[in-house]
Scaffold this active site. Sequence first.
Site, PDB file in Angstrom:
ATOM      1  N   LYS A  52       0.210   0.868 -13.416  1.00  0.00           N
ATOM      2  CA  LYS A  52       1.515   0.227 -13.251  1.00  0.00           C
ATOM      3  C   LYS A  52       1.521  -1.134 -13.945  1.00  0.00           C
ATOM      4  CE  LYS A  52       2.279   2.762  -8.973  1.00  0.00           C
ATOM      5  NZ  LYS A  52       2.086   2.811  -7.520  1.00  0.00           N
ATOM      6  N   GLN A  96       0.980  -0.888  -2.305  1.00  0.00           N
ATOM      7  CA  GLN A  96       0.259   0.347  -2.627  1.00  0.00           C
ATOM      8  C   GLN A  96      -0.237   0.996  -1.335  1.00  0.00           C
ATOM      9  OE1 GLN A  96       0.011   1.672  -5.798  1.00  0.00           O
ATOM     10  NE2 GLN A  96      -0.878   3.449  -4.797  1.00  0.00           N
ATOM     11  N   ASP A 119      10.273   0.472  -4.567  1.00  0.00           N
ATOM     12  CA  ASP A 119       9.717   1.783  -4.209  1.00  0.00           C
ATOM     13  C   ASP A 119      10.694   2.583  -3.346  1.00  0.00           C
ATOM     14  OD1 ASP A 119       7.365   2.672  -5.261  1.00  0.00           O
ATOM     15  OD2 ASP A 119       6.079   1.555  -3.886  1.00  0.00           O
TER      16      ASP A 119
END
Length: 285
Positions: A52, A96, A119
């Site tokens: 990412k 994460q 997200d």
Amino acid sequence: MQLLDGKTLSKKIEIIVADEVKNFKKATNSVPGLAVVLVGQDPASAAYVNMKKKACDRVGFYSVTHEMPEDISQETIENTISMMNDNPSIDGILIQLPLPSQIDETKILELVAPSKDVDGFHPFNVGRLTTGLDGFVPCTPLGVMELFKEYNIDIKGKNCVVVGASNIVGKPMASLLLNADATVEICHIHTDNLKKHTLDADILLVGVGVINLITEDMIKSDAIVIDIGINRADNGKLVGDVDFANVSEKCSYITPVPGGVGPMTIAMLLRNTLKAAKAHAKERV
Ligand code: NAD
């Protein structure tokens, strides 16, 4: 059978995002910023975060990773998120997952400002997705929808069977399909006779994490098969949840692993972060 090539499409999207970043910079004298929280030493999580970060560099974003030890306290992560919520250089915040067991994951995800929730895991954005309103949509299912668009695959009225019902993959996938007027069925670990359901699918979408869960006898001829799973096989290779060699002989379209849904997830993260940056810039004028 035709491959749904996420690797090529994600590169196309990156070029568009990079171009838009240049325009954004000219207009605002700033670039979109993404902050990532990475807790612990899990090699897969570290590898995803690294991918990412590299993608952010390629398109000209500012990015920062907050690496934290496995035994971190809830309070420290919460303080870091509050700091990022208040930092105008940060447009998107990504936690994460999974987080270590001592951490209350729900509380952490709820602390991320909805306008920085690139997200799409905050209940605010989950609610907007299920009600069909604009918001941030989880990157993996959003990437799948983008593949359908690219290959002119019409979803309206199709029987879509989603295998896997997690908050980050299966449920938002089902919401997006429903919003696109598909008939949607969701299967999970407690589903009785999975094959009975998968055989009904015009479009089968699988995000479970079990190698070879879907075999050729479980799909109907010419079905479209979307393999979201990422597993490490005994030989070290990355594979999905679908028995690719045999299923690909019978279906009309299939996503390869790697090179299918995975790269699309990262491309959608870039797009969501750019979207957040544009909204924040608008708020500032
Ligand atoms: P999860 O463990 O949170 O959820 C798994 C889901 O699969 C659950 O709903 C469970 O009920 C269901 N399930 C488990 N075993 C099953 C079985 N035998 N039959 C039917 N359903 C079963 O996992 P997740 O985070 O949703 O991830 C799922 C898979 O997708 C993993 O392989 C993960 O690596 C992959 N993934 C890929 C991407 C990507 O970018 N391609 C992104 C996120 C996750």
